[in-house]
Design a protein around this motif. Structure first.
Motif, PDB file in Angstrom:
ATOM      1  N   ARG A 179      -9.813  10.103   3.799  1.00 52.32           N
ATOM      2  CA  ARG A 179      -9.828  10.578   2.412  1.00 52.32           C
ATOM      3  C   ARG A 179      -8.666  11.499   2.083  1.00 52.32           C
ATOM      4  NH1 ARG A 179     -16.133  12.237   1.401  1.00 52.32           N
ATOM      5  NH2 ARG A 179     -17.008  10.191   1.855  1.00 52.32           N
ATOM      6  N   GLN A 180      -8.465  12.529   2.884  1.00 57.56           N
ATOM      7  CA  GLN A 180      -7.435  13.523   2.568  1.00 57.56           C
ATOM      8  C   GLN A 180      -6.036  12.919   2.604  1.00 57.56           C
ATOM      9  OE1 GLN A 180      -8.300  16.753   5.250  1.00 57.56           O
ATOM     10  NE2 GLN A 180      -9.551  17.786   3.715  1.00 57.56           N
ATOM     11  N   LYS A 181      -5.751  12.106   3.587  1.00 56.95           N
ATOM     12  CA  LYS A 181      -4.426  11.489   3.679  1.00 56.95           C
ATOM     13  C   LYS A 181      -4.225  10.488   2.541  1.00 56.95           C
ATOM     14  CE  LYS A 181      -3.914  12.109   8.620  1.00 56.95           C
ATOM     15  NZ  LYS A 181      -3.783  11.489   9.920  1.00 56.95           N
ATOM     16  N   LEU A 182      -5.256   9.748   2.227  1.00 60.49           N
ATOM     17  CA  LEU A 182      -5.190   8.799   1.127  1.00 60.49           C
ATOM     18  C   LEU A 182      -5.003   9.533  -0.204  1.00 60.49           C
ATOM     19  CD1 LEU A 182      -5.271   5.790   0.644  1.00 60.49           C
ATOM     20  CD2 LEU A 182      -7.764   5.921   0.537  1.00 60.49           C
ATOM     21  N   GLN A 183      -5.673  10.657  -0.347  1.00 61.05           N
ATOM     22  CA  GLN A 183      -5.542  11.458  -1.567  1.00 61.05           C
ATOM     23  C   GLN A 183      -4.097  11.904  -1.774  1.00 61.05           C
ATOM     24  OE1 GLN A 183      -8.418  14.613  -1.984  1.00 61.05           O
ATOM     25  NE2 GLN A 183      -7.131  15.736  -3.419  1.00 61.05           N
ATOM     26  N   LYS A 184      -3.440  12.310  -0.709  1.00 66.77           N
ATOM     27  CA  LYS A 184      -2.036  12.733  -0.815  1.00 66.77           C
ATOM     28  C   LYS A 184      -1.140  11.592  -1.275  1.00 66.77           C
ATOM     29  CE  LYS A 184      -2.321  16.474   2.505  1.00 66.77           C
ATOM     30  NZ  LYS A 184      -1.945  16.991   3.807  1.00 66.77           N
ATOM     31  N   LEU A 185      -1.495  10.369  -0.877  1.00 62.30           N
ATOM     32  CA  LEU A 185      -0.678   9.208  -1.236  1.00 62.30           C
ATOM     33  C   LEU A 185      -0.876   8.745  -2.679  1.00 62.30           C
ATOM     34  CD1 LEU A 185      -1.050   6.889   1.897  1.00 62.30           C
ATOM     35  CD2 LEU A 185       1.003   8.081   1.137  1.00 62.30           C
ATOM     36  N   VAL A 186      -2.107   8.829  -3.193  1.00 61.81           N
ATOM     37  CA  VAL A 186      -2.402   8.127  -4.448  1.00 61.81           C
ATOM     38  C   VAL A 186      -2.889   8.992  -5.600  1.00 61.81           C
ATOM     39  CG1 VAL A 186      -2.908   5.978  -3.207  1.00 61.81           C
ATOM     40  CG2 VAL A 186      -4.772   7.563  -3.750  1.00 61.81           C
ATOM     41  N   TYR A 187      -3.211  10.257  -5.353  1.00 58.49           N
ATOM     42  CA  TYR A 187      -3.834  11.082  -6.391  1.00 58.49           C
ATOM     43  C   TYR A 187      -2.976  11.168  -7.659  1.00 58.49           C
ATOM     44  CZ  TYR A 187      -6.070  15.041  -8.688  1.00 58.49           C
ATOM     45  OH  TYR A 187      -6.693  15.854  -9.602  1.00 58.49           O
ATOM     46  N   LYS A 195      -6.911  -8.721   4.728  1.00 55.10           N
ATOM     47  CA  LYS A 195      -6.604  -8.387   3.331  1.00 55.10           C
ATOM     48  C   LYS A 195      -7.292  -7.085   2.938  1.00 55.10           C
ATOM     49  CE  LYS A 195     -10.478 -11.042   1.722  1.00 55.10           C
ATOM     50  NZ  LYS A 195     -11.022 -12.167   1.117  1.00 55.10           N
ATOM     51  N   PRO A 196      -6.792  -6.460   1.874  1.00 55.35           N
ATOM     52  CA  PRO A 196      -7.429  -5.219   1.399  1.00 55.35           C
ATOM     53  C   PRO A 196      -8.835  -5.489   0.874  1.00 55.35           C
ATOM     54  CG  PRO A 196      -5.254  -5.517   0.398  1.00 55.35           C
ATOM     55  CD  PRO A 196      -5.585  -6.785   1.123  1.00 55.35           C
ATOM     56  N   ILE A 197      -9.675  -4.494   0.946  1.00 59.71           N
ATOM     57  CA  ILE A 197     -11.015  -4.588   0.368  1.00 59.71           C
ATOM     58  C   ILE A 197     -10.864  -4.641  -1.148  1.00 59.71           C
ATOM     59  CG2 ILE A 197     -13.152  -3.287  -0.044  1.00 59.71           C
ATOM     60  CD1 ILE A 197     -12.904  -2.223   2.810  1.00 59.71           C
ATOM     61  N   GLY A 198     -11.656  -5.478  -1.781  1.00 62.00           N
ATOM     62  CA  GLY A 198     -11.607  -5.612  -3.237  1.00 62.00           C
ATOM     63  C   GLY A 198     -12.880  -5.093  -3.893  1.00 62.00           C
ATOM     64  N   PHE A 199     -12.739  -4.650  -5.125  1.00 63.14           N
ATOM     65  CA  PHE A 199     -13.866  -4.128  -5.898  1.00 63.14           C
ATOM     66  C   PHE A 199     -13.989  -4.934  -7.191  1.00 63.14           C
ATOM     67  CE2 PHE A 199     -12.303  -0.789  -3.206  1.00 63.14           C
ATOM     68  CZ  PHE A 199     -13.452  -0.239  -2.673  1.00 63.14           C
ATOM     69  N   VAL A 201      -5.163  -1.407  -1.756  1.00 61.73           N
ATOM     70  CA  VAL A 201      -3.928  -2.076  -1.335  1.00 61.73           C
ATOM     71  C   VAL A 201      -3.009  -1.082  -0.621  1.00 61.73           C
ATOM     72  CG1 VAL A 201      -1.810  -3.159  -2.191  1.00 61.73           C
ATOM     73  CG2 VAL A 201      -4.029  -3.900  -3.071  1.00 61.73           C
ATOM     74  N   VAL A 202      -2.890   0.118  -1.163  1.00 62.01           N
ATOM     75  CA  VAL A 202      -2.050   1.153  -0.536  1.00 62.01           C
ATOM     76  C   VAL A 202      -2.620   1.520   0.831  1.00 62.01           C
ATOM     77  CG1 VAL A 202      -1.282   3.561  -0.698  1.00 62.01           C
ATOM     78  CG2 VAL A 202      -1.176   2.075  -2.710  1.00 62.01           C
ATOM     79  N   ALA A 203      -3.933   1.743   0.885  1.00 68.98           N
ATOM     80  CA  ALA A 203      -4.570   2.112   2.156  1.00 68.98           C
ATOM     81  C   ALA A 203      -4.355   1.035   3.203  1.00 68.98           C
ATOM     82  CB  ALA A 203      -6.070   2.336   1.930  1.00 68.98           C
ATOM     83  N   PHE A 204      -4.545  -0.214   2.815  1.00 69.04           N
ATOM     84  CA  PHE A 204      -4.395  -1.334   3.743  1.00 69.04           C
ATOM     85  C   PHE A 204      -2.941  -1.458   4.210  1.00 69.04           C
ATOM     86  CE2 PHE A 204      -3.649  -5.828   4.691  1.00 69.04           C
ATOM     87  CZ  PHE A 204      -4.670  -6.075   5.596  1.00 69.04           C
ATOM     88  N   ALA A 205      -2.001  -1.400   3.266  1.00 70.75           N
ATOM     89  CA  ALA A 205      -0.584  -1.575   3.597  1.00 70.75           C
ATOM     90  C   ALA A 205      -0.072  -0.466   4.504  1.00 70.75           C
ATOM     91  CB  ALA A 205       0.246  -1.637   2.314  1.00 70.75           C
ATOM     92  N   GLN A 206      -0.541   0.743   4.278  1.00 72.34           N
ATOM     93  CA  GLN A 206      -0.031   1.880   5.047  1.00 72.34           C
ATOM     94  C   GLN A 206      -0.928   2.244   6.232  1.00 72.34           C
ATOM     95  OE1 GLN A 206       1.972   4.925   3.213  1.00 72.34           O
ATOM     96  NE2 GLN A 206       2.751   3.642   1.580  1.00 72.34           N
ATOM     97  N   GLY A 207      -2.087   1.600   6.320  1.00 83.03           N
ATOM     98  CA  GLY A 207      -3.002   1.905   7.421  1.00 83.03           C
ATOM     99  C   GLY A 207      -3.567   3.304   7.334  1.00 83.03           C
ATOM    100  N   VAL A 208      -3.707   3.810   6.118  1.00 84.06           N
ATOM    101  CA  VAL A 208      -4.232   5.156   5.890  1.00 84.06           C
ATOM    102  C   VAL A 208      -5.604   5.019   5.247  1.00 84.06           C
ATOM    103  CG1 VAL A 208      -3.890   7.317   4.622  1.00 84.06           C
ATOM    104  CG2 VAL A 208      -1.934   6.131   5.617  1.00 84.06           C
ATOM    105  N   PHE A 209      -6.637   5.461   5.972  1.00 85.25           N
ATOM    106  CA  PHE A 209      -7.997   5.272   5.487  1.00 85.25           C
ATOM    107  C   PHE A 209      -8.769   6.577   5.341  1.00 85.25           C
ATOM    108  CE2 PHE A 209      -6.761   1.515   8.010  1.00 85.25           C
ATOM    109  CZ  PHE A 209      -6.659   0.610   6.967  1.00 85.25           C
TER     110      PHE A 209
END
Length: 145
Positions: free
Chosen positions: A45-53, A103-107, A35-43
């Motif tokens: 790994r490294q940038k996503l890691q900074k956002l959610v780790y 929509k965001p990818i779901g698991f 959801v965060v990746a989809f909303a912010q358009g950040v896909f």
């Protein structure tokens, strides 16, 4: 040379519950990261890691499982974008493509979660494996060939 072996875990009911809770938490976390990746358009790994780790660690994931969750989400978006670019989901106005992009990818709750040698260890002589769970590393899980 890699050696590949197929094994079957034979956990106790408590161990099975810990493994199921771990899968559930990892996949719930993956959905939140998606959801965060989809909303912010950040896909990436490294940038996503900074956002959610930090959030993943606060949820109870250890470092390596948290990184695996981030990698799983980033890889899913990489695959989706490659499919779109290759035209596998139809043209620009295709309903299938619009649905995938909207929509965001779901698991699934029980979707696979990658583990590596930092999350598990093998005791070949005892025929057991120690696996990280949200309840810590449990005693060895009995293996069956």
């Amino acid at each position: 040379m890699k050696l590949v072996a197929q094994v079957k875990l034979l956990p106790t009911p408590e161990q099975a519950a810990a493994l199921a809770a771990t899968l559930s938490l990892c996949n719930a976390a993956a959905n939140e990261v998606s959801v965060v990746a989809f909303a912010q358009g950040v896909f990436a790994r490294q940038k996503l890691q900074k956002l959610v780790y930090a959030d993943l660690k606060a949820r109870g994931l250890s470092a390596q499982p948290a990184l695996h969750v981030i990698r799983k989400v980033a890889d899913a978006y990489t695959t989706l974008h490659a499919q779109i670019e290759a035209g596998l989901l139809g043209g620009e106005h295709s309903p299938r493509r619009r649905k995938a992009e909207s929509k965001p990818i779901g698991f699934r709750v029980d979707a696979a979660q990658p583990f590596d040698d930092r999350c598990l260890s093998w005791q070949m002589d005892a025929r057991t494996i120690s696996i990280w769970t949200t309840q810590g590393r449990g005693p060895g899980r009995r293996l069956h060939r």
